[in-house]
Design an enzyme around this catalytic site. Sequence first.
Site, PDB file in Angstrom:
ATOM      1  N   GLY A 339       1.382  -1.141   0.037  1.00 27.69           N
ATOM      2  CA  GLY A 339      -0.309  -0.094   0.246  1.00 27.69           C
ATOM      3  C   GLY A 339       0.883   1.094   0.262  1.00 27.69           C
ATOM      4  O   GLY A 339       2.568   1.300   0.207  1.00 27.69           O
ATOM      5  N   THR A 341       1.484   3.593   2.559  1.00 29.42           N
ATOM      6  CA  THR A 341       2.406   3.868   3.252  1.00 29.42           C
ATOM      7  C   THR A 341       3.303   2.903   3.514  1.00 29.42           C
ATOM      8  O   THR A 341       4.295   3.384   3.877  1.00 29.42           O
ATOM      9  CB  THR A 341       1.370   4.229   4.305  1.00 29.42           C
ATOM     10  OG1 THR A 341       0.583   4.887   4.551  1.00 29.42           O
ATOM     11  CG2 THR A 341       2.253   4.405   6.404  1.00 29.42           C
ATOM     12  N   GLU A 381       4.036   0.438  -4.811  1.00 29.23           N
ATOM     13  CA  GLU A 381       3.691   1.813  -4.668  1.00 29.23           C
ATOM     14  C   GLU A 381       5.032   2.358  -5.191  1.00 29.23           C
ATOM     15  O   GLU A 381       5.345   4.358  -3.842  1.00 29.23           O
ATOM     16  CB  GLU A 381       2.392   2.216  -4.482  1.00 29.23           C
ATOM     17  CG  GLU A 381       1.559   1.748  -4.376  1.00 29.23           C
ATOM     18  CD  GLU A 381       0.231   2.575  -3.487  1.00 29.23           C
ATOM     19  OE1 GLU A 381      -0.091   3.641  -3.665  1.00 29.23           O
ATOM     20  OE2 GLU A 381      -1.158   1.915  -3.517  1.00 29.23           O
ATOM     21  N   MET A 447      -4.907   0.699 -11.137  1.00 28.84           N
ATOM     22  CA  MET A 447      -5.626   1.313  -9.611  1.00 28.84           C
ATOM     23  C   MET A 447      -5.814   2.865 -10.308  1.00 28.84           C
ATOM     24  O   MET A 447      -4.894   4.221 -10.645  1.00 28.84           O
ATOM     25  CB  MET A 447      -4.310   2.107  -9.337  1.00 28.84           C
ATOM     26  CG  MET A 447      -4.202   0.741  -8.160  1.00 28.84           C
ATOM     27  SD  MET A 447      -2.994   0.987  -6.578  1.00 28.84           S
ATOM     28  CE  MET A 447      -1.721   1.461  -7.436  1.00 28.84           C
TER      29      MET A 447
END
Length: 607
Positions: A339, A341, A381, A447
Site C-alpha cells: 500500500g 504507506t 507503489e 488502480m
Amino acid sequence: MRFRHRAAAGFATLLLPLAGLVGLASPAQAATAATATYTKASDWGTGFEGRWTVKNTGTTSLSSWTVEWDFPSGTSVTSAWDADVTSSGTHWTAKNKSWNGTLAPGASVSFGFNGAGSGSPANCKLNGGSCDGTTVPGDAAPSAPGTPTASDVTNTSAKLTWSAATDDKGVKNYDVLRDGSKVATVTTTSYTDSGLTAGTSYSYTVQARDTADQTGPASGAVAVRTTGGTTDPPPTGDKVKLGYFTEWGVYGRNYHVKNLVSSGSAAKITHINYAFGNVKNGQCVVDDTYAAYDKAYTADQSVSGTADTWDQPLRGNFNQLRQLKAKYPHIKVLYSFGGWTYSGGFAQAAANPTAFAKSCKAVVEDPRWADVFDGIDIDWEYPNACGLTCDTSGAAAFKNLMSALRTEFGSSYLVTAAITADGSSGGKIDAADYGGASAYADWYNVMTYDYFGAFNAQGPTAPHSPLTSYSGIPQAGFNSADAIAKLKAKGVPSAKLLLGIGFYGRGWTGVTQAAPGGTATGAAPGTYEAGIEDYKILKTSCPATGTIAGTAYAYCGNNWWSYDTPATIAGKMTWAKNQGLGGAFFWEFSGDTSNGELVSAINSGLS
C-alpha cells in the site's frame, strides 16, 4: 494510490468493565523461577486499587503467566486492566494479554484492578506454583493436536477425529472450536458436532490442555460443509468482483466484516483483499495484530452470531473472515501487503525475492488462520519509480518478486498485484516490466483512480477517475483507457486486468465554475481527510451535477467533487466487458452505502 493512508491506532492502558475483559491468552509455559507480588495502591473506603507485579527471576524467558488468588467473601474485582481477569466464586484468575505475556529473565510486568470490599488476596499461585518463586513449575504447554479430519457428515452433524497432542505431564482434555468459538471439551480424540445448519460451511480446530491447565496452540483447521440446504447464490458470470477490506476500518470508521453481510455485498463479490500487511526488513509481517486477530466481537457484532471468548485461539478480523467464508463459500480472500504507506519495504524485499516470498507464505499459512487466505496480493507503489518514497530497484525487480511469489506459493494459491495506472509516455507503467511479470500473476488490480485531486491545491478541477481522455484533461495518459491500452501493448492479457473503481470522491474548495477545469484555493473539507469523502456522504451532501469522461462530478456552494455513481459504474463495467477485462475491483467497502449500492452496480454491470 494516494488514498491509501493507514490510520494508526494508538492504545493506552484501558480500564474496562469485567464483562469486556477479553484477550488472546498465549499458551502458558512457566519459567524456571518467577514471583508474583501484590500491593494495594490506594484505598477510598468503599473500594480500592490493587496491583500485581510478575517478575521473571529465572534464566529462561517466560512466555506467558497466570496469577490466581482467593478473596474473602464480600471482596471482588470490579474492573481490571493489562490482564484478563475472571472469577469462580471467590477464586480469581488473571491471565496475560496477548502483548504482555513474554518476560525475559529479570523483566517484570504489572497489572491492576479496582476492587470492592476490604479483603486481601490469599493462596496466590503463579502458573500453578508458588508466587514466591520457589516452586514455579517448569513444564511446557502441550503441543498442537493433528489437524482434524471429518467423516459421517450429514445435514446437521459431522464427526471430527484428530491425532493426539503430546505433553510432558500428560494431556487432560481437548477443546473443539467451531469458527473460532469453543463448542465442546472432550477427553478423547474425536467429537461429533450436532445441531448444525444444512448446506452450511464450518471451520474446525482443536487445542489441548494439560494437567496443569495449560492450553497449547490450535491445530490446523479443517473446513466442513453440511449436506442439503440452500445458500445465497454466488455472483453470476465469470468475472472477478473484488473489494478491499481495510484492517484499520474497525476503528474510526466502525466498519466490520459483518457489514459485508448486512449490506448484501457478500453475496455479490467473488474476492476480498485484506489490506494491509506490512513489509519490514524485506519480509511480510502482520501490521495491526489487535485488529487482525485479537479484537473480541460480541454475538451481535459477529458474522456467526456467536460471541468471542477470551481463550479462543483466533479473534479479530481474521476470525470474522473465517466466519464469512463459512457463510459464503464462494468468496476467496487474499492478504494484501504494502500500500501507499508501506511500499518503502519492497526495495529490501527485491534484494532477496526468495526470502521475501518465504516470509509471506509463512504469514499466510500461519496455523492459526491458514484456512482464511486463498492467496497473496502485493501493492508496491511503485517499482523503480516514486510514490511516498522513491524506489531504484530497477525495471526487473517487480518481475523478480512476482516470480519468487509464484514459485513459493505454487498454483494452488492466487498471486496478484495492485499496479499503477499511469498511462503517460515514460510514466510509471514504463518503469517496470509489468508485461513480463504478468506471466506469474493471476491478475493485476489496475488502480484507475486518483489521477487528479486537491494534492494540486489550485486545480484545475478534474475527475479523479476518468475512463477516457477528454479535451482539457490536465495530463495526457492519465485515464483508464490509456492505461489499459498500454498494459495490453506490453503483453499483459486482457483477462488479467481488472478495472479499478474508487468508492470515494476527490474535491476542491474555492471553485467558481461548475464545469471541469476551474481554479481552486485548496482541498474541500472531508470527514477523515481534506479533499477526500466517501460516496455514501457525497451522494446526498453534494449530488452529481454532470458527467465527463465516463465519471460524475458535482458542484455545490464553492466545492467541486468528482466520484463514481451507480450509473457511471454501469458504463465502466460495460466498457470493461467490451475490452475483455477479467473484471473489476474497488477501494474500499466502507465508502459504499449501507445497502451496498455501488457493489450492486459492479455485480450487475459484470453479470
